[in-house]
Scaffold this active site. Structure first.
Site, PDB file in Angstrom:
ATOM      1  N   LEU A   9       0.840  -1.200   0.000  1.00 34.51           N
ATOM      2  CA  LEU A   9       0.000   0.000   0.000  1.00 34.51           C
ATOM      3  C   LEU A   9       0.874   1.249   0.000  1.00 34.51           C
ATOM      4  O   LEU A   9       1.671   1.459   0.913  1.00 34.51           O
ATOM      5  CB  LEU A   9      -0.914   0.017   1.233  1.00 34.51           C
ATOM      6  CG  LEU A   9      -1.783  -1.230   1.461  1.00 34.51           C
ATOM      7  CD1 LEU A   9      -2.826  -0.954   2.521  1.00 34.51           C
ATOM      8  CD2 LEU A   9      -2.443  -1.697   0.175  1.00 34.51           C
ATOM      9  N   ARG A  16       1.004  14.063   7.099  1.00 33.08           N
ATOM     10  CA  ARG A  16       1.800  14.459   8.257  1.00 33.08           C
ATOM     11  C   ARG A  16       3.272  14.743   7.913  1.00 33.08           C
ATOM     12  O   ARG A  16       4.010  15.303   8.702  1.00 33.08           O
ATOM     13  CB  ARG A  16       1.709  13.375   9.349  1.00 33.08           C
ATOM     14  CG  ARG A  16       0.337  13.339  10.015  1.00 33.08           C
ATOM     15  CD  ARG A  16       0.104  12.069  10.822  1.00 33.08           C
ATOM     16  NE  ARG A  16      -0.224  10.929   9.972  1.00 33.08           N
ATOM     17  CZ  ARG A  16      -0.494   9.699  10.410  1.00 33.08           C
ATOM     18  NH1 ARG A  16      -0.454   9.439  11.706  1.00 33.08           N
ATOM     19  NH2 ARG A  16      -0.784   8.727   9.574  1.00 33.08           N
ATOM     20  N   LYS A  23       4.953  10.605   0.391  1.00 33.85           N
ATOM     21  CA  LYS A  23       5.732  10.045   1.501  1.00 33.85           C
ATOM     22  C   LYS A  23       6.648   8.893   1.100  1.00 33.85           C
ATOM     23  O   LYS A  23       7.829   8.880   1.464  1.00 33.85           O
ATOM     24  CB  LYS A  23       4.761   9.581   2.603  1.00 33.85           C
ATOM     25  CG  LYS A  23       5.437   8.834   3.731  1.00 33.85           C
ATOM     26  CD  LYS A  23       4.544   8.679   4.929  1.00 33.85           C
ATOM     27  CE  LYS A  23       3.524   7.588   4.771  1.00 33.85           C
ATOM     28  NZ  LYS A  23       2.714   7.414   5.988  1.00 33.85           N
ATOM     29  N   GLN A  74      -5.413   3.737  -6.791  1.00 37.17           N
ATOM     30  CA  GLN A  74      -6.543   3.938  -5.886  1.00 37.17           C
ATOM     31  C   GLN A  74      -6.885   5.426  -6.002  1.00 37.17           C
ATOM     32  O   GLN A  74      -6.161   6.275  -5.483  1.00 37.17           O
ATOM     33  CB  GLN A  74      -6.137   3.583  -4.444  1.00 37.17           C
ATOM     34  CG  GLN A  74      -7.263   3.704  -3.447  1.00 37.17           C
ATOM     35  CD  GLN A  74      -6.759   3.651  -2.005  1.00 37.17           C
ATOM     36  OE1 GLN A  74      -5.596   3.890  -1.722  1.00 37.17           O
ATOM     37  NE2 GLN A  74      -7.669   3.350  -1.087  1.00 37.17           N
ATOM     38  N   ASN A 379      53.809  13.949 -14.162  1.00 35.89           N
ATOM     39  CA  ASN A 379      53.658  14.799 -12.979  1.00 35.89           C
ATOM     40  C   ASN A 379      53.073  16.150 -13.379  1.00 35.89           C
ATOM     41  O   ASN A 379      53.590  16.818 -14.267  1.00 35.89           O
ATOM     42  CB  ASN A 379      55.011  15.009 -12.296  1.00 35.89           C
ATOM     43  CG  ASN A 379      54.820  15.605 -10.921  1.00 35.89           C
ATOM     44  OD1 ASN A 379      54.498  14.913  -9.964  1.00 35.89           O
ATOM     45  ND2 ASN A 379      54.970  16.924 -10.835  1.00 35.89           N
TER      46      ASN A 379
HETATM   47  C1  UD1 Z   1      -2.281   1.594  10.043  1.00 33.64           C
HETATM   48  C2  UD1 Z   1      -3.205   0.559  10.688  1.00 33.64           C
HETATM   49  C3  UD1 Z   1      -2.856   0.429  12.158  1.00 33.64           C
HETATM   50  C4  UD1 Z   1      -1.394   0.071  12.335  1.00 33.64           C
HETATM   51  C5  UD1 Z   1      -0.506   1.065  11.594  1.00 33.64           C
HETATM   52  C6  UD1 Z   1       0.926   0.568  11.559  1.00 33.64           C
HETATM   53  C7  UD1 Z   1      -5.369   0.525   9.546  1.00 33.64           C
HETATM   54  C8  UD1 Z   1      -6.746   0.992   9.540  1.00 33.64           C
HETATM   55  N1  UD1 Z   1      -4.571   0.952  10.527  1.00 33.64           N
HETATM   56  O1  UD1 Z   1      -2.564   2.871  10.614  1.00 33.64           O
HETATM   57  O2  UD1 Z   1      -3.644  -0.578  12.776  1.00 33.64           O
HETATM   58  O3  UD1 Z   1      -1.046   0.020  13.705  1.00 33.64           O
HETATM   59  O4  UD1 Z   1      -0.908   1.223  10.230  1.00 33.64           O
HETATM   60  O5  UD1 Z   1       1.790   1.473  10.949  1.00 33.64           O
HETATM   61  O6  UD1 Z   1      -4.995  -0.243   8.660  1.00 33.64           O
HETATM   62  N2  UD1 Z   1      -2.840   3.726   2.360  1.00 33.64           N
HETATM   63  C9  UD1 Z   1      -3.301   3.581   1.075  1.00 33.64           C
HETATM   64  N3  UD1 Z   1      -4.577   3.963   0.800  1.00 33.64           N
HETATM   65  C10 UD1 Z   1      -5.414   4.453   1.737  1.00 33.64           C
HETATM   66  C11 UD1 Z   1      -4.925   4.590   3.051  1.00 33.64           C
HETATM   67  C12 UD1 Z   1      -3.634   4.214   3.340  1.00 33.64           C
HETATM   68  O7  UD1 Z   1      -2.589   3.143   0.190  1.00 33.64           O
HETATM   69  O8  UD1 Z   1      -6.558   4.748   1.398  1.00 33.64           O
HETATM   70  C13 UD1 Z   1      -1.442   3.315   2.659  1.00 33.64           C
HETATM   71  C14 UD1 Z   1      -0.552   4.457   3.098  1.00 33.64           C
HETATM   72  O9  UD1 Z   1       0.129   5.003   1.987  1.00 33.64           O
HETATM   73  C15 UD1 Z   1       0.407   3.790   4.057  1.00 33.64           C
HETATM   74  C16 UD1 Z   1      -0.387   2.614   4.606  1.00 33.64           C
HETATM   75  O10 UD1 Z   1      -1.481   2.411   3.727  1.00 33.64           O
HETATM   76  O11 UD1 Z   1       1.548   3.287   3.400  1.00 33.64           O
HETATM   77  C17 UD1 Z   1      -0.890   2.854   6.027  1.00 33.64           C
HETATM   78  O12 UD1 Z   1      -1.730   3.985   6.061  1.00 33.64           O
HETATM   79  P1  UD1 Z   1      -1.671   5.019   7.255  1.00 33.64           P
HETATM   80  O13 UD1 Z   1      -2.652   6.074   7.000  1.00 33.64           O
HETATM   81  O14 UD1 Z   1      -0.268   5.427   7.517  1.00 33.64           O
HETATM   82  O15 UD1 Z   1      -2.213   4.086   8.458  1.00 33.64           O
HETATM   83  P2  UD1 Z   1      -2.003   4.291  10.005  1.00 33.64           P
HETATM   84  O16 UD1 Z   1      -2.915   5.336  10.501  1.00 33.64           O
HETATM   85  O17 UD1 Z   1      -0.567   4.452  10.291  1.00 33.64           O
HETATM   86 CA    CA Z   2       1.385   4.682   8.973  1.00 36.93          CA
END
Ligand code: UD1
Ligand code: CA
Length: 452
Positions: A9, A16, A23, A74, A379
Site C-alpha cells: 500500500l 503528516r 511520503k 486507488q 607529474n
Molecule cells: C495503520 C493501521 C494500524 C497500524 C498502523 C501501523 C489501519 C486501519 N490501521 O494505521 O492498525 O497500527 O498502520 O503502521 O490499517 N494507504 C493507502 N490507501 C489508503 C490509506 C492508506 O494506500 O486509502 C497506505 C498508506 O500510503 C500507508 C499505509 O497504507 O503506506 C498505512 O496507512 P496510514 O494512514 O499510515 O495508516 P495508520 O494510521 O498508520
Molecule cells: Ca502509517
C-alpha cells in the site's frame, strides 16, 4: 513456501510529512522508502501489486526496472481496506497466501516476512498479523486477543476505549491472508468508524465472526515495524537503519571508528580491513575494496574505490573510479566521470572532472583538471590549470606518458602534450607540444637555451 501474492500500500497522502513529495518516495538509507518493501518481497512473491495514488506516476517511475510489479491506482484514498480492495481481481486469481504490507515501513526485514508466511502456513490460519509490544503504543491499532490467545479484533487508536488504549501489543500493518477469506472479508467491510474509512484491520473481526482463526506473530524488535508518518519518524528510521548497516560492515571486517557519525547507504559494499574515519558519507551504489582508508570528513557517491586506496580528510568523490593504491586528498574534489588508474594521486586542493589519470601519475597540489586524458608516470605541477572552456564550448586535453608539467602552467584546450614533454613554470600552452619537447613562456614556445 507456496507462491505468495504481495500487496504494497503506497497510495496514502502522507499529510503528516508536510511535503510536496509523496511520503513513500522520501529517502531512508539513500533509497526511496517504498523500495524497501518492494525488494523485501521480491524473493518470495510470484507477483507484487503496488497500490498507488498521489504522485502515482512518480512512484511508478521510481520503481522502473523492478521485476513482477503491477501498479493499481486507488483514485480516492478511502482507507487501507479500500486500498486492498483495488487488487480484488489479482487476489481472486491467486490461490495461496496474500501478504499485505505498507510502503512506509522500511525497517522490516525480509527474514521476518518469510517467517510470518511460514507461521501462517503452519498454523493454517485465516490470517496472521505481525505484532509487537510498544511502551508507547499511541497512534497504532491495538491487538485484542481472545482467551485462546488468537486475535479477536484490532481497534484503531481513534476508536479505542480507555481500557483498549492501555494495550501495548500493536498491529504492525503487515498481515498474511488466505486469498479466498480475504476476498470475502473485504466484501463485508464498512466505514462506520471515527475516520469514516474502510479499515483493513476490520477484516479481523469479520473472520472471527465466521469462526476463522487469526494468529498473532509477535516479534521482539519493535524497531522493525516503525511506520513513517512524519519527519521525526523519518529521522528515527534513518538512525536505526544506519546503525544496522554499520553493524553489518563491522561484522564483515570493516573498521568504523565512530559509527554514530558514519553514514553509509544501504547498497554500499566495503572490503575487509578497510578503515572508515568519522564524519564520512558513503552513498549510492559505491563499492570500496579491501585495506583502504577513508576519511575523516569525506563524501563518496556512486563510485568504485579499489584496494589499499587512501582517501584523506575532506575529499569528495562522485561517480568516479579510483584505482588500487591511489591517493586522494586532503581536500580533493573528484567530480563525475573520473578514472584514477593504479597508484595515481590527486592531492590537496585538486579538482578533477571527467578526466583519466594514468597509472602512477600525480597531481599533487592545487590544480584544476577537466576533460583530460593523462598518461602514465606523468607529474602535473602545483597550480596547473586545464583551461577546458572557452566560454562557449568545452575541449579535451591530452597529456602523454612521463610528461612534466611545470608549476602554474595553463593548458589551453584543445591541446596535446606528447610523451616526455615538459612545460616551464608559468607557461601558457596554446599549441600542441611534440614528444620530448620542452616549452616555456606566454604563449609557450620551444625552449631555446640561447635565450637564457
Ligand atoms: C495503520 C493501521 C494500524 C497500524 C498502523 C501501523 C489501519 C486501519 N490501521 O494505521 O492498525 O497500527 O498502520 O503502521 O490499517 N494507504 C493507502 N490507501 C489508503 C490509506 C492508506 O494506500 O486509502 C497506505 C498508506 O500510503 C500507508 C499505509 O497504507 O503506506 C498505512 O496507512 P496510514 O494512514 O499510515 O495508516 P495508520 O494510521 O498508520
Ligand atoms: Ca502509517
Amino acid at each position: 513456501m507456496n507462491k505468495v501474492l504481495s500487496i504494497i500500500l503506497a497510495a496514502g497522502q502522507g499529510t503528516r510529512m508536510k511535503s510536496d513529495k509523496v511520503k513513500v518516495l522520501h529517502h531512508v538509507g539513500g533509497r526511496p522508502m517504498v523500495h524497501y518493501a518492494v525488494d523485501n518481497v521480491a524473493g518470495f512473491s510470484s507477483g507484487t501489486v503496488v497500490i498507488i495514488g498521489r504522485q502515482g506516476d512518480l512512484v511508478r517511475e521510481s520503481l522502473k526496472g523492478k521485476a513482477n510489479l503491477k501498479f493499481i491506482e486507488q483514485e480516492q484514498q478511502l482507507g487501507t481496506g479500500h486500498a486492498v480492495m483495488q487488487a480484488r481481481e489479482e487476489i481472486a486469481g491467486h490461490d495461496g497466501p496474500v501478504l499485505v504490507l505498507y510502503g512506509d515501513t522500511p525497517l522490516l526485514r525480509e527474514e521476518t516476512l518469510r517467517e510470518l508466511i511460514n507461521v501462517h502456513q503452519e498454523k493454517k490460519a485465516a490470517c496472521t498479523v505481525l505484532t509487537t509490544m510498544l511502551i508507547d503504543p499511541t497512534g497504532y491499532g491495538r491487538i485484542i486477543r481472545d482467551e485462546a490467545d488468537y486475535i479477536e479484533k484490532i481497534v484503531e487508536e481513534r476508536d479505542a476505549s480507555v481500557e483498549e488504549k492501555k494495550i501495548m501489543e500493536i498491529n504492525s500493518g503487515v498481515c498474511c491472508f488466505d486469498s479466498n477469506l480475504l476476498l470475502e472479508a473485504l466484501a463485508n467491510l464498512d466505514n462506520k468508524n471515527a475516520q469514516g474509512e474502510y479499515y483493513l484491520t476490520d477484516t479481523i473481526a469479520y473472520l472471527n465472526e465466521q469462526g476463522e482463526k487469526v494468529f498473532p506473530y509477535l516479534i521482539d524488535d519493535f524497531n522493525e515495524i516503525i511506520g513513517i508518518n512524519d519527519r521525526t519518524h523519518l529521522a528515527r528510521a534513518e538512525r536505526i537503519l544506519r546503525s544496522r548497516i554499520n553493524e553489518k560492515h563491522m561484522e564483515n571486517g570493516v573498521t568504523i571508528i565512530d559509527p554514530a557519525t558514519t553514514y553509509i547507504d544501504s547498497e554500499v559494499e566495503i572490503g575487509q580491513d578497510t578503515i572508515i574515519y568519522p564524519f564520512t558519507y558513503i552513498e549510492g551504489k559505491t563499492i570500496i575494496g579491501r585495506n583502504s582508508i577513508i576519511g575523516p570528513h569525506c563524501r563518496i557517491r556512486d563510485s568504485e574505490i579499489g584496494e589499499a586506496v587512501n582517501i584523506l580528510d575532506h575529499s569528495i568523490i562522485f561517480e568516479s573510479k579510483i584505482g588500487a593504491k591511489s591517493n586522494v586528498g586532503p581536500f580533493a574534489h573528484i567530480r563525475p566521470g573520473c578514472l584514477l588508474e593504479v597508484e595515481a594521486k590527486a592531492g590537496s586542493f585538486v579538482e578533477l572532472k571527467n578526466s583519466t589519470v594514468g597509472k602512477g601519475s600525480k597531481i599533487p597540489h592545487l590544480s584544476y583538471v577537466g576533460d583530460a586524458v593523462i598518461g602514465q608516470d606523468t607529474n602535473i605541477g602545483a597550480g596547473t590549470i586545464f583551461a577546458n572552456y572557452d566560454g562557449e564550448k568545452k575541449y579535451q586535453t591530452q597529456v602523454g606518458d612521463k610528461v612534466f608539467i611545470g608549476s602554474n602552467t595553463t593548458l589551453v584546450s584543445p591541446v596535446k602534450i606528447g610523451d616526455g614533454g615538459k612545460t616551464g613554470a608559468g607557461s601558457v600552452v596554446t599549441k600542441d607540444v611534440p614528444e620530448g619537447t620542452t616549452v616555456v613562456g606566454v604563449p609557450a614556445r620551444k625552449f631555446d637555451r640561447k635565450e637564457r
